[in-house]
Design an enzyme around this catalytic site. Structure first.
Site, short mmCIF file in Angstrom:
data_model
loop_
_atom_site.label_atom_id
_atom_site.label_comp_id
_atom_site.label_asym_id
_atom_site.label_seq_id
_atom_site.Cartn_x
_atom_site.Cartn_y
_atom_site.Cartn_z
CB ALA A 119 -0.95 -0.02 1.20
CB ALA A 120 3.07 2.82 2.49
CB CYS A 171 -8.05 -5.13 5.67
SG CYS A 171 -6.94 -3.87 6.34
NE ARG A 192 -0.29 4.58 -13.69
CZ ARG A 192 -0.34 5.32 -12.58
NH1 ARG A 192 -0.22 4.73 -11.40
NH2 ARG A 192 -0.48 6.62 -12.64
CG ASP A 238 0.95 -1.62 8.50
OD1 ASP A 238 0.25 -0.59 8.46
OD2 ASP A 238 0.51 -2.76 8.24
CG ASN A 288 -3.81 2.82 0.37
OD1 ASN A 288 -3.37 2.62 -0.74
ND2 ASN A 288 -4.29 1.85 1.13
CE1 TYR A 294 -35.70 10.18 13.28
CE2 TYR A 294 -36.91 12.07 12.40
CZ TYR A 294 -36.90 10.85 13.04
OH TYR A 294 -38.07 10.27 13.43
CD1 TRP A 316 -33.38 13.57 20.97
CD2 TRP A 316 -31.29 14.37 20.91
NE1 TRP A 316 -33.44 14.90 21.33
CE2 TRP A 316 -32.16 15.41 21.29
CE3 TRP A 316 -29.93 14.64 20.79
CZ2 TRP A 316 -31.72 16.70 21.57
CZ3 TRP A 316 -29.48 15.92 21.07
CH2 TRP A 316 -30.36 16.94 21.45
NE ARG A 335 -29.83 15.40 25.31
CZ ARG A 335 -31.13 15.13 25.37
NH1 ARG A 335 -31.71 14.39 24.43
NH2 ARG A 335 -31.85 15.57 26.37
#
Length: 465
Positions: free
Chosen positions: A20-21, A54, A81, A296, A318, A439, A447, A455
């Protein structure tokens, strides 16, 4: 003279790690600079590039039927590429002073040096494999790469018995336990914590425990594996703790991962308290103007506690890659940090968290209040409204939101994103109560459960001032 100057105007970027990275960085750098300006060479020691680790539990469990569905971009697509991706090639040394890396062909053993002008380290993490008798016996599997997933599936196909032990009850352990249940195995999870999912507080983890037992999984908490026992054929036959033995035809290690920084540490690059590489906001390795790192193998700033953490997630990897690739390609981007958001599931139970747990807040020296509420995913009168529990932490004096944990059925998990945004914005629980959320009875009570928790937390803050 730089190596880039020696080759003319074209610079060379070397990427260590093809997932990924690393490949996100390579791809982003290629978008910004063409082959005439930047040569890109990437090394990957495995068989696959740009894959979703994952997704492995869902492949093992049969939810994903094809391995290749987990591959975002193949080596051939990267090469098309103009990224020279060299598979089955492991970098064994980084020579920082000489601006070069040594790589070994995994199959032939041949070694060679490759110079760089800019270096990206994306070596990922490695599964924790404790030094125990029998831990390397056939039938014991870590699950980190597609190669690991394939090896586990091969073992499951060959094994006659139907007893599995999962060691550890973090995200991977929990997900693999469910996957093995779907495969028809009798599953025991041995966990040294009080409850599964140590990323949650124990009171929230208890609900996960109950859900796993509801699936038919045998949960063994407060137990530490001392030995993997083998049979006459050398294969695993059981897992032992101090007090008991648990028969096993296959063992899966779900203990967690550590940053894979062996190369970086040997090269003298800075390593943090959690074993990950240290970078600045631009993901440049601290003290090194031409070396970047992401994924990671790095530590990141926790925006809530202000401390460095190791959080191995594909989402971060990513993003790191995009930041690194932008900077390598001549632009400017930063990665400010994380709030620690994660979501998972056990069957239809959704599990989510963001921010700090109670012990994280204590470790950071924060005084806090907690509020826990029970609500439903939809209006209570609407069909299929399902229960959920929301726990919220807030700073005692200021009311600043510190963390949220959610456990519930369908519609519960992704509600954590509300809290993730609030944490990133530094909102108080009082401010959260005024959030204008969507909602309608099929989607939420009047709520929303997150606002109900806010709350309650706001009242508790006010009461303790």
């Amino acid at each position: 003279m730089s190596t880039g100057a020696a080759r003319g105007t074209r610079e060379r970027l070397v990427v260590v790690g093809g997932d990924a990275a690393g490949m996100s960085a390579a791809s982003q750098a290629r978008r910004l600079k063409g082959p005439d300006e930047l040569e890109i060479v990437a090394f990957e020691r495995g068989h696959f590039s740009s894959f979703s680790a994952c997704g492995i539990p869902y492949w093992v469990g049969g939810d994903v039927t094809e391995r290749d569905a987990l591959i975002a971009r193949t080596p051939e697509e990267h090469r098309a590429r103009d990224i020279d991706l060299r598979m089955r090639t492991e970098v064994t040394e980084i020579d920082v002073a000489g601006g070069r890396v040594r790589a070994r062909d995994v199959d032939s053993g041949a070694q060679s040096w490759t110079s760089y002008d800019k270096l990206v380290i994306g070596t990922g993490a490695r599964p924790i494999r404790p030094e125990l008798p029998g831990i390397d016996a056939p039938g014991v599997h870590g699950v980190q790469t597609l190669d690991d997933g394939q090896a586990l599936l091969d073992t499951l196909a060959r094994t006659r018995g139907r007893r599995a032990v999962v060691v550890g009850a973090g995200y991977i352990g929990v997900e693999m336990a469910e996957a093995l249940i779907k495969r028809g195995y009798e599953v025991t999870v041995v966990n040294r914590g009080r409850e599964p999912m140590s990323t949650l507080d124990p009171d929230m983890g208890r609900m996960v425990h109950e859900a796993m037992e509801g699936l038919g999984i045998t949960m063994v908490d407060d137990a530490e594996v001392t030995e993997v026992l083998t049979g006459d054929d050398g294969r695993v036959r059981a897992v032992a703790t101090r007090d008991a033995e648990f028969p096993a035809d296959v063992v899966v290690l779900g203990i967690g991962v550590r940053p894979e920084t062996t190369l970086a540490e040997a090269a003298g690059l800075p390593i943090g308290a959690h074993g990950g590489l240290l970078t600045d906001l631009a993901m440049r390795v601290r003290g090194h103007g031409n070396i970047w790192a992401g994924g990671d193998c790095v530590e990141v700033l926790d925006l809530v506690s202000g401390q460095e953490r190791h959080i191995p997630l594909g989402t971060h990897a990513n993003k790191h890659g995009q930041v690194v690739g932008t900077n390598v390609g001549g632009g400017y981007a930063t990665f400010p940090g994380v709030v620690g958001t994660a979501v998972s599931k056990v069957c239809d139970l959704e599990i989510a968290r963001t921010g700090l747990r109670e012990k994280d807040a204590r470790r950071a020296g924060l005084r806090f209040v907690t509020a826990t509420i029970k609500s439903t995913s939809r209006a209570g009168y609407y069909p299929d409204a399902s229960p959920m529990t929301v726990k919220m932490l807030a700073e005692r004096r200021t009311g600043r939101l510190l963390g949220v944990q959610i456990v519930g059925r369908e519609g519960a998990g992704k509600r954590v994103d509300i809290a993730a945004v609030a944490l990133t914005a530094g909102m108080t629980v009082e401010q959260m109560t005024a959030l204008d959320l969507g909602y309608a009875p099929p989607f939420s009570p009047v709520w929303d459960p997150v606002l109900v928790a806010a709350r309650k937390a706001a009242r508790e803050v006010e009461r303790q001032r």
